[in-house]
Design an enzyme around this catalytic site. Sequence first.
Site, PDB file in Angstrom:
ATOM      1  N   ARG A  50      43.803  40.759  30.496  1.00  0.00           N
ATOM      2  CA  ARG A  50      43.407  40.297  31.633  1.00  0.00           C
ATOM      3  C   ARG A  50      42.417  41.777  32.487  1.00  0.00           C
ATOM      4  O   ARG A  50      41.531  41.505  32.951  1.00  0.00           O
ATOM      5  CB  ARG A  50      44.366  39.649  32.701  1.00  0.00           C
ATOM      6  CG  ARG A  50      43.636  39.153  34.079  1.00  0.00           C
ATOM      7  CD  ARG A  50      44.725  38.355  35.038  1.00  0.00           C
ATOM      8  NE  ARG A  50      45.737  39.275  35.513  1.00  0.00           N
ATOM      9  CZ  ARG A  50      46.467  38.946  36.238  1.00  0.00           C
ATOM     10  NH1 ARG A  50      46.749  37.615  36.508  1.00  0.00           N
ATOM     11  NH2 ARG A  50      47.588  39.465  36.517  1.00  0.00           N
ATOM     12  N   LYS A 150      40.600  41.359  39.094  1.00  0.00           N
ATOM     13  CA  LYS A 150      41.706  42.087  39.982  1.00  0.00           C
ATOM     14  C   LYS A 150      41.175  43.372  40.391  1.00  0.00           C
ATOM     15  O   LYS A 150      41.593  44.324  40.146  1.00  0.00           O
ATOM     16  CB  LYS A 150      42.785  42.406  39.116  1.00  0.00           C
ATOM     17  CG  LYS A 150      43.542  40.854  38.753  1.00  0.00           C
ATOM     18  CD  LYS A 150      44.829  40.728  39.118  1.00  0.00           C
ATOM     19  CE  LYS A 150      45.811  41.776  39.717  1.00  0.00           C
ATOM     20  NZ  LYS A 150      46.751  41.166  40.519  1.00  0.00           N
ATOM     21  N   GLU A 183      45.232  29.876  47.230  1.00  0.00           N
ATOM     22  CA  GLU A 183      46.252  30.893  46.940  1.00  0.00           C
ATOM     23  C   GLU A 183      46.930  31.483  48.063  1.00  0.00           C
ATOM     24  O   GLU A 183      46.432  31.219  49.435  1.00  0.00           O
ATOM     25  CB  GLU A 183      45.954  31.773  45.815  1.00  0.00           C
ATOM     26  CG  GLU A 183      44.974  32.951  46.177  1.00  0.00           C
ATOM     27  CD  GLU A 183      44.505  33.779  45.378  1.00  0.00           C
ATOM     28  OE1 GLU A 183      44.769  33.531  44.130  1.00  0.00           O
ATOM     29  OE2 GLU A 183      43.698  34.807  45.546  1.00  0.00           O
TER      30      GLU A 183
END
Length: 291
Positions: A50, A150, A183
């Site tokens: 990721r 991220k 989220e």
Amino acid sequence: MKVYLDGEFVKKEEAKISVFDHGLLYGDGIFEGIRAYNNRVFRLKEHLERLWSSAKAINLTIPITQKEMEKAVIKTLLVNKLSDAYIRLIITRGCGDLGLDPNKCTTLPSIIIVTDNISLYPKELYEKGIEVVTVATRRVTQDSLSPNIKSLNYLNNILAKMQATRSGAVEAIMLNSQGYIAECTGDNIFIVKNDNLLTPPSSEGALIGISREAIIELAKNKLKIPVKQERITLYDVYTADECFLTGTAAEVMPVVNVDSRQIAAGKPGEITLKLIKEFKSLTRLTGIPIK
């Protein structure tokens, strides 16, 4: 504590980067939060994959290979003599000038690995559950910035977290621009309804979390619970049979109250408790050994 900084181990007080690093100036960089349990690093391969995907998405070349990064993470844990730890892996763009252009960065990206123990919430909250609130700050839209990058720029989440804190809650639900649940500020969200497990898909603004994926696998394969990734509204949460959050730092956290609405019986639900048990077992029995 020793911090891994560009291939060297330095005391945390001496772990410094330039004020001209674009990671500091503009949040131009990426990170991963990783956990080690019982002398093993949980899903390190998935976290590194990721990380590399985030890097590719922002056109950032990480100056070492994934295998070298894996070894650096393990060595950092060994140097700090940690068998259970939280690991923060940070890649900054590198040093440039005061302009935005990343092509003006004259150094290689910086690699920083920090390890420590972490307890995001008090232990008693895992036993009785938490209250969360919905905040006004909306999740950044998919067409502006993918939730699966991220990025070091977490201001969107920080503003939501501040609103939750002012409301007396420890966590906040963030909606997307259409009013559907995306989220929480640092966690994915799940609900249980009629023995089905539901969670928002990435298309609604949710990060494809590593813990999220582990819970989906456990629900499907171990507990034989149907899992659906679909749009979820606040009404769905208010009327859910169970609700819980997942994240690397948070692990699995039961939610018993949302916006002053009690969720079902107001205590962690049966499926939530089963998933917590299975998740704990998974994290302590699997992973890359620290050696």
